[in-house]
Design a protein around this motif. Structure first.
Motif, mmCIF file in Angstrom:
data_model
loop_
_atom_site.group_PDB
_atom_site.id
_atom_site.type_symbol
_atom_site.label_atom_id
_atom_site.label_comp_id
_atom_site.label_asym_id
_atom_site.label_seq_id
_atom_site.Cartn_x
_atom_site.Cartn_y
_atom_site.Cartn_z
ATOM 1 N N GLU A 136 62.587 44.524 42.792
ATOM 2 C CA GLU A 136 62.240 43.928 43.791
ATOM 3 C C GLU A 136 61.009 43.061 44.056
ATOM 4 N N THR A 137 61.058 42.017 44.606
ATOM 5 C CA THR A 137 60.041 41.023 44.805
ATOM 6 C C THR A 137 59.672 40.785 46.312
ATOM 7 N N ASN A 138 58.862 39.904 46.757
ATOM 8 C CA ASN A 138 58.987 39.385 48.102
ATOM 9 C C ASN A 138 59.965 38.527 48.532
ATOM 10 N N TYR A 139 60.558 37.972 47.516
ATOM 11 C CA TYR A 139 61.727 37.125 47.836
ATOM 12 C C TYR A 139 63.304 37.900 47.445
ATOM 13 N N GLY A 140 63.270 39.066 47.117
ATOM 14 C CA GLY A 140 64.392 39.571 46.834
ATOM 15 C C GLY A 140 64.403 40.464 45.396
ATOM 16 N N LYS A 141 65.756 40.543 44.930
ATOM 17 C CA LYS A 141 65.748 40.924 43.612
ATOM 18 C C LYS A 141 65.499 39.956 42.474
ATOM 19 N N ARG A 142 64.826 40.375 41.346
ATOM 20 C CA ARG A 142 64.365 39.342 40.327
ATOM 21 C C ARG A 142 65.703 39.378 39.452
ATOM 22 N N ASN A 143 66.198 37.816 39.212
ATOM 23 C CA ASN A 143 67.352 37.763 38.329
ATOM 24 C C ASN A 143 67.083 37.890 36.819
#
Length: 179
Positions: A158-165
């Motif tokens: 998880e990041t501030n922008y959603g899940k890391r690709n």
């Protein structure tokens, strides 16, 4: 800026060639720039990074520098020489650049660390594993043997922008190697 490899404590090679400054430009562009759809480089420098303009002018790539309205930054526009250097050194945005000499390598790493690195007891550049593995191999070729490639975050975290690709990696340098 211009007399140091990175930050305030690291010294570049005493004799700096034009190739060194040309590769500094490519390192800065890789670390902090982007490319327009037509392939032209674009760069916005804020705060202390505005000092990087003096390094960029040494390679003769700056067309103009314009203050960014209402912000502590500048927009750097590049001339045709910038695009020529990108083709000459096989620059592919955020993926690769040809580094076939010691001078060019140190110039490139200087540009990367000046824009996209963090400096403490060790210096670090973050990015994709494929790109950083290429850079690590070049480090070993040019005598920076104490580099370490580590995973900072796994894909799906998880990041501030959603899940890391994709997974995020860092290439760590021993500060003694950068002197």
């Amino acid at each position: 800026v211009g007399d140091r490899l990175c930050a305030d404590t690291f010294i570049t090679p005493a004799e700096k060639s034009q190739e060194f400054y040309d590769r500094v430009f490519l390192g800065i562009l890789m670390g902090d720039g982007s490319l327009f759809a037509g392939g032209y480089p674009d760069l916005k420098l804020y705060g202390p990074k505005r000092q990087l303009v003096s390094l960029l002018t040494r390679s003769g790539v700056v067309k103009s520098v314009t203050p960014i309205s209402g912000q502590d930054g500048v927009q750097v526009s590049f001339n045709h020489r910038a695009r020529e250097l990108m083709h000459r050194y096989k620059f592919i945005n955020k993926q690769s650049v040809e580094l076939s000499s010691v001078d060019g390598f140190y110039g490139y790493v200087s540009g990367l660390l000046a824009t996209d690195g963090s400096i403490g007891k060790r210096a670090r550049i973050s990015g994709s594993d494929a790109y950083l593995m290429q850079l690590r191999d070049l480090c070993h070729r040019y005598g920076l043997s104490r580099t370490t490639l580590l995973m900072d975050a796994e894909a799906g975290s998880e990041t501030n922008y959603g899940k890391r690709n994709k997974a995020l990696f860092s290439l760590w340098f021993a500060v003694a190697d950068l002197v």
